[in-house]
Write a protein that holds these residues in place. Sequence first.
Motif, PDB file in Angstrom:
ATOM      1  N   ALA A  73       0.750  -1.352   0.031  1.00 31.41           N
ATOM      2  CA  ALA A  73      -0.011  -0.215  -0.270  1.00 31.41           C
ATOM      3  C   ALA A  73       0.998   1.396  -0.273  1.00 31.41           C
ATOM      4  O   ALA A  73       0.737   2.424  -0.708  1.00 31.41           O
ATOM      5  N   TYR A  74       1.923   1.546   0.521  1.00 32.09           N
ATOM      6  CA  TYR A  74       2.974   2.404   0.894  1.00 32.09           C
ATOM      7  C   TYR A  74       3.868   2.261  -0.467  1.00 32.09           C
ATOM      8  O   TYR A  74       4.410   3.552  -0.846  1.00 32.09           O
ATOM      9  N   LEU A  75       4.268   1.170  -0.742  1.00 30.20           N
ATOM     10  CA  LEU A  75       4.985   1.118  -1.871  1.00 30.20           C
ATOM     11  C   LEU A  75       4.963   1.355  -3.086  1.00 30.20           C
ATOM     12  O   LEU A  75       5.131   2.046  -4.244  1.00 30.20           O
ATOM     13  N   THR A  76       3.631   0.855  -3.234  1.00 31.44           N
ATOM     14  CA  THR A  76       3.254   1.048  -4.867  1.00 31.44           C
ATOM     15  C   THR A  76       1.921   2.306  -4.832  1.00 31.44           C
ATOM     16  O   THR A  76       1.312   3.426  -5.563  1.00 31.44           O
ATOM     17  N   ALA A  77       0.972   2.046  -4.035  1.00 31.39           N
ATOM     18  CA  ALA A  77      -0.649   2.777  -4.186  1.00 31.39           C
ATOM     19  C   ALA A  77      -0.691   4.119  -3.974  1.00 31.39           C
ATOM     20  O   ALA A  77      -0.736   4.924  -4.657  1.00 31.39           O
ATOM     21  N   PHE A  78       0.395   4.178  -2.704  1.00 40.69           N
ATOM     22  CA  PHE A  78       0.174   5.699  -2.005  1.00 40.69           C
ATOM     23  C   PHE A  78       1.319   6.553  -3.017  1.00 40.69           C
ATOM     24  O   PHE A  78       0.858   7.384  -3.433  1.00 40.69           O
ATOM     25  N   PRO A  79       2.304   6.289  -4.048  1.00 40.51           N
ATOM     26  CA  PRO A  79       2.854   6.836  -4.778  1.00 40.51           C
ATOM     27  C   PRO A  79       2.080   7.126  -6.027  1.00 40.51           C
ATOM     28  O   PRO A  79       2.318   7.981  -6.799  1.00 40.51           O
ATOM     29  N   LEU A  80       1.322   5.854  -6.656  1.00 37.94           N
ATOM     30  CA  LEU A  80       0.901   6.137  -7.633  1.00 37.94           C
ATOM     31  C   LEU A  80      -0.289   7.362  -7.154  1.00 37.94           C
ATOM     32  O   LEU A  80      -1.039   7.576  -8.294  1.00 37.94           O
ATOM     33  N   LYS A  85       7.598   8.558  -6.939  1.00 37.79           N
ATOM     34  CA  LYS A  85       7.985   7.215  -7.535  1.00 37.79           C
ATOM     35  C   LYS A  85       7.712   6.207  -6.741  1.00 37.79           C
ATOM     36  O   LYS A  85       7.212   5.744  -5.881  1.00 37.79           O
ATOM     37  N   ILE A  86       7.188   5.449  -7.884  1.00 34.42           N
ATOM     38  CA  ILE A  86       6.516   3.680  -7.477  1.00 34.42           C
ATOM     39  C   ILE A  86       7.454   3.116  -7.174  1.00 34.42           C
ATOM     40  O   ILE A  86       9.293   2.614  -8.103  1.00 34.42           O
ATOM     41  N   ASP A  97       6.332 -10.213  -4.551  1.00 36.47           N
ATOM     42  CA  ASP A  97       7.135  -8.918  -4.850  1.00 36.47           C
ATOM     43  C   ASP A  97       6.251  -8.021  -4.098  1.00 36.47           C
ATOM     44  O   ASP A  97       4.910  -8.324  -5.234  1.00 36.47           O
ATOM     45  N   GLN A  98       6.001  -7.527  -3.331  1.00 32.50           N
ATOM     46  CA  GLN A  98       5.733  -6.609  -3.533  1.00 32.50           C
ATOM     47  C   GLN A  98       5.511  -4.562  -3.565  1.00 32.50           C
ATOM     48  O   GLN A  98       5.023  -4.139  -3.498  1.00 32.50           O
ATOM     49  N   GLY A  99       6.192  -5.271  -4.680  1.00 29.32           N
ATOM     50  CA  GLY A  99       6.448  -3.597  -4.681  1.00 29.32           C
ATOM     51  C   GLY A  99       6.148  -3.444  -6.236  1.00 29.32           C
ATOM     52  O   GLY A  99       5.090  -3.814  -6.724  1.00 29.32           O
ATOM     53  N   GLY A 100       5.884  -2.622  -6.865  1.00 26.69           N
ATOM     54  CA  GLY A 100       5.637  -2.051  -8.136  1.00 26.69           C
ATOM     55  C   GLY A 100       6.319  -1.738  -9.734  1.00 26.69           C
ATOM     56  O   GLY A 100       7.320  -2.889  -9.576  1.00 26.69           O
ATOM     57  N   ASP A 101       6.026  -1.043 -10.297  1.00 25.37           N
ATOM     58  CA  ASP A 101       7.177  -0.968 -11.641  1.00 25.37           C
ATOM     59  C   ASP A 101       8.387  -0.005 -12.101  1.00 25.37           C
ATOM     60  O   ASP A 101       8.493  -0.165 -12.927  1.00 25.37           O
ATOM     61  N   GLY A 102       8.334   0.499 -10.614  1.00 25.74           N
ATOM     62  CA  GLY A 102       9.376   1.151 -10.434  1.00 25.74           C
ATOM     63  C   GLY A 102       9.447   2.522 -11.223  1.00 25.74           C
ATOM     64  O   GLY A 102      10.497   3.430 -11.744  1.00 25.74           O
ATOM     65  N   THR A 103       8.204   3.102 -12.041  1.00 23.34           N
ATOM     66  CA  THR A 103       8.108   4.480 -13.102  1.00 23.34           C
ATOM     67  C   THR A 103       7.340   5.337 -11.811  1.00 23.34           C
ATOM     68  O   THR A 103       7.990   5.489 -11.031  1.00 23.34           O
ATOM     69  N   ILE A 104       7.411   6.878 -12.781  1.00 21.10           N
ATOM     70  CA  ILE A 104       6.980   8.039 -11.797  1.00 21.10           C
ATOM     71  C   ILE A 104       5.655   8.504 -12.299  1.00 21.10           C
ATOM     72  O   ILE A 104       5.246   8.182 -13.613  1.00 21.10           O
TER      73      ILE A 104
END
Length: 404
Positions: A73-80, A85-86, A97-104
Amino acid sequence: MKAFLFTIVLLISTSSYCFGSNSYFKTDSSKTKTISFKIKLKSVEKVKIQAADLKFNKHIAYSFTVDDGYRSAYLTAFPLFNGGKISPPMMNEWKNDQGGDGTISKGLFYSDGLGNKIPFKLGLAINGGAIGDLPANRGHLSWSEVKELYSAGWDILNHGLHHATKHGTNFLTEVTENTTSIKQNLGFTMSHFVVPGGESDPGYHLEYERDALANGSFSVASYVGAGPVIKVDKKVNLDKMIYARTFIQSSKDTIGFKTMDRFLTTFDSVAKLAGPIWYNEFTHGVGNSNLWNLSMRFPDFKYYMTAIANKYGANGNDSIWMAPWQEVYEYIWLRDRIKINFEQNNKEGIVKIELPEIPKNFRYKDISLVVETSSRFEIESNSPDFKISSDGKTKHKLITIHLK
C-alpha cells in the motif's frame, strides 16, 4: 445598488461523547458556540441553500480499503495516487513481490469543485501486532509508514490486534488491544472495524461485530450487511452499521486486463445510477504478486484506478469523491444531523445551521452547501474557528465549510 447580504450561522456543540454505548450526553451546554460568515451577492434574487448529499456535491463517493496492512500500500498505491516514484519490484520475507513497476506517477486526483486537485486516498485495515521495522524486507507496514499515510489523509481501520479468527480467539481483546496499540503508537483512536478473515468457527464474525460495536466502533465491515451500493439522497441509517465487503482481486490469467475490465463495467453501472451513491470495495495486497491469491497485482491495480480517475476524476467528468470509509461516514453522519434554517427578507437573508454534538474521535468536520443562485457572491469571514471555500465568483453553486 445595495449588495444583497445574508449570514450563515453554525452552532457547534463541544460536549463529551460516550464510547461504550455509542450514545451521546451533554456535559456543559455553555460550551456551545456560534460562528458565522457573510455573503455579498451582486444581484437581488431568491437564494436557496441546502446541505450537499456528498462532500463537494459529488455524485459518487468511492471508498476503497486494503486489508491487513501490507507494505505494498505504501510502496505502490501511495505514490501512484499522490504522484512520485513507485517502488520497483521488492521481494518480501514471504518471497512475494510487494513492489511495483518503478515508474514515476503524476498522481490520480479528483477536485474539490473549486479547481483544487485532491489525491485519491485509501483506507487501511491494520493489525497493530504486525506493524514493525524488521526485517528490512518486511511484508507489513512500519509505524512510520502508517503515520505518513495517515498524515496524507488515509484512514486507519481496526482489524484486530493479531488478525485472530481461530477457535479460542478472545474477540473483545483483539478489538480493544488493537485500539490501544494504535493510540499508543500513533496518537489517535480508531472508530471503525473490519472483521479479519481466515480459518474460523462458524459465526465468529458475529462476535467481532458485537464486540466492536460495543467498544467504540461506529461501523463494521463484515460478510453480510449494507452495500456495496448505498443510496445517500435521503437520511442514511448509520447507527451500528454493518456493511458487506466486496473484494476485487486479480485472476490467474495474467494476460491483459479482462478481469479488471469486468470490474470496471460494474463500476460504470454503479456510477450511472440516479442520485448520489456511496460505493465500497476491498482488496489485500497491491504489489506485483497476487498475495495469498486474495489481492490485486500492481499492474491490475494501476490499470483499474487509472481508468476510474481518467473517467470520473479531475481529468474526466469529476463526479467522484475518492475517500476512505471513515471520511464518507463522518460527512453523512454530520449532514443528517444538522438543521438549516434560512430566512430571507428582501435584500437580506440569514441561514442558521445547528450542528449536533460531534464525537471526539471524529476526524472530519466538513460540510458542503449547495447554493441555488445565478448571482456571483463573495464571502466575508475572519473567524479562526473555521475556513470557507466557495465558487462564488465563477459557478456560484458551492460552499464548503471546514470546521477546525
